[in-house]
Design an enzyme around this catalytic site. Sequence first.
Site, short mmCIF file in Angstrom:
data_model
loop_
_atom_site.label_atom_id
_atom_site.label_comp_id
_atom_site.label_asym_id
_atom_site.label_seq_id
_atom_site.Cartn_x
_atom_site.Cartn_y
_atom_site.Cartn_z
N GLY A 117 78.16 102.43 53.87
CA GLY A 117 76.95 102.94 54.49
C GLY A 117 75.77 102.95 53.55
O GLY A 117 75.10 103.97 53.38
N ALA A 118 75.48 101.80 52.95
CA ALA A 118 74.44 101.72 51.91
C ALA A 118 73.11 101.20 52.44
O ALA A 118 72.34 100.59 51.70
CB ALA A 118 74.93 100.84 50.75
N GLY A 155 67.10 103.70 52.99
CA GLY A 155 66.63 104.95 53.54
C GLY A 155 67.69 106.02 53.63
O GLY A 155 67.39 107.18 53.95
N GLY A 213 73.59 106.52 50.90
CA GLY A 213 74.32 105.46 50.22
C GLY A 213 73.42 104.58 49.39
O GLY A 213 73.76 104.19 48.27
N SER A 248 80.21 117.67 54.67
CA SER A 248 79.03 118.39 55.14
C SER A 248 79.37 119.85 55.31
O SER A 248 80.54 120.24 55.49
CB SER A 248 78.57 117.81 56.48
N TYR A 301 81.69 116.34 65.28
CA TYR A 301 81.12 116.00 63.97
C TYR A 301 81.66 116.92 62.89
O TYR A 301 82.12 116.48 61.83
CB TYR A 301 79.59 116.09 64.02
#
Length: 330
Positions: A44-45, A48, A51, A174, A199
């Site tokens: 996930g790089a 913005g 990553g 998270s 989530y």
Amino acid sequence: MMSRRKYVAALASLAAVNLSAGDLSAAYAAQASSAGKKVVLITGASPGGLGYATAEALAAEYGFEVVMSCRTVEKSAEAARTLLESRPALNVRAAEMPLELSDLGTVSAFAKAWKGPLDCLVCNAGIMAAPYGTTKQNHEMHYGVNHLGHFALTNQLLPVLRNGNEPKVVSVSSAASFLGIDIDDLEWQKRKYEKWGAYGASKAANVLFTDSLATREQAAGSPVKAFSCHPGVVNTNLARYILPESMQEKKRQDEVGSQRTGKLFGMRTVEDGARCQTDLAANGGNANGDFYIDFNKPYRGAGMKWRTDSNADKLWQTSVASCEEVGIKI
């Protein structure tokens, strides 16, 4: 029912343990080490996001070689190209294979195609508060992408990681993990689906996975260590799902005031949000398996009653079974 209000309340509880926001630079710089060249893979790089910021920090501050992976080869190439355009001296490159975490077949192909050494894997990619959906293998989307895809990727890359230089696996969790997890209904088949609950459960799964991985690797005499962390509420595209529209409108009208409010909940820039996972990837943590709520702050306090050895083991066994159903042996 889970809600954004409960999630924000969880974030506020972290403020009580002095969660910092926007003031990490000095401490982070003090921790930087010359550990020698290492190879890091980040999921996930995309530009913005966390990553991308982690890739930049690891390459710039530590001189690591960073492989930037995204859902498609084109997105990975764009991410690496964008970073190199602004900082051409950095040792970053795009992954040569797509890494679509919602498809275990793609994950397996990526791992099998990996060439060369690997010293650290940063499991950063994820989705948040999405409507109900399923992966290619029919797993609930949050569980499938945020946990199971990374579980499969990590385990298939472990043989390479075990030969690495101070090898680590860093999972981005998270504070939403405080919402808990129903270990007997990971796929939301027995309850009405709730996007925030899904989530939060997937983020709790990240912590439980880290706990199991650390325990199992240590017991096997492996040098691989595992850590998980909460990056704070970060000003990326995901932040629009965390705050109600009324707060978003206030942010647009009063940027300075909204920043003061944001600090109460750990609101950070992307760069500050990436500090903790960057430090863990480069330097490791205080104890194998630790969950960090902030830079250099491991946490085992309130809000994590679900964090038990029994739950961690059951999640591991369930994940193994899901992988083996599609021919991935763990």
